[in-house]
Scaffold this motif. Sequence first.
Motif: not given
Length: 178
Positions: A69-94
Amino acid sequence: VKGFIQHIQAYPFSVTCFNQAAVRLYHDVAKTGTILCDATGAIISLPKEEGKYRTVYYYAIVVKHPTDKKPPIAVAEMITVDHTVLSISFFIDLFRRAEGIIFGFPNVITPHRIIIDRSIVLLLSFLRIYNMESLHDYLHRTYRVVTGTATTKDYAKVSPHACTSHVMHSAKKDCKKC
């Protein structure tokens, strides 16, 4: 992994944030639970640049709170202007590399389930980082699962699922076009 801000990039602009406690929570919850990853471009619209609007995207990897009954938790966040596979893959990989640093790379877990919005860049990024798989490979694997010819290796890989509300929203928009 020290600190909260893990990566800052000037061009294209990007900031990635998470800390050790968030990586540990993800490692514990994602083994048996569901992780969600969503993006929103509704945070800020920047002025026109060379005849086009620039959008700032917010990405979050979210896990269920360990307490009911607690809200979900954001464990990783990214703010970017680059909506590409390369940028998101870098975020997940990091984020995954941070898990490897904390728990040892052989102990990096494969989530039980990943739910994403209907974004093709999120799908391709998760397939790339978690499975080292292309869209072509994924479609063939999915076909094997559906036809009953899948191997144990096929089932060991992550299969991202589309968020039901995103699918329903798209269906509603498509029905209004008819």
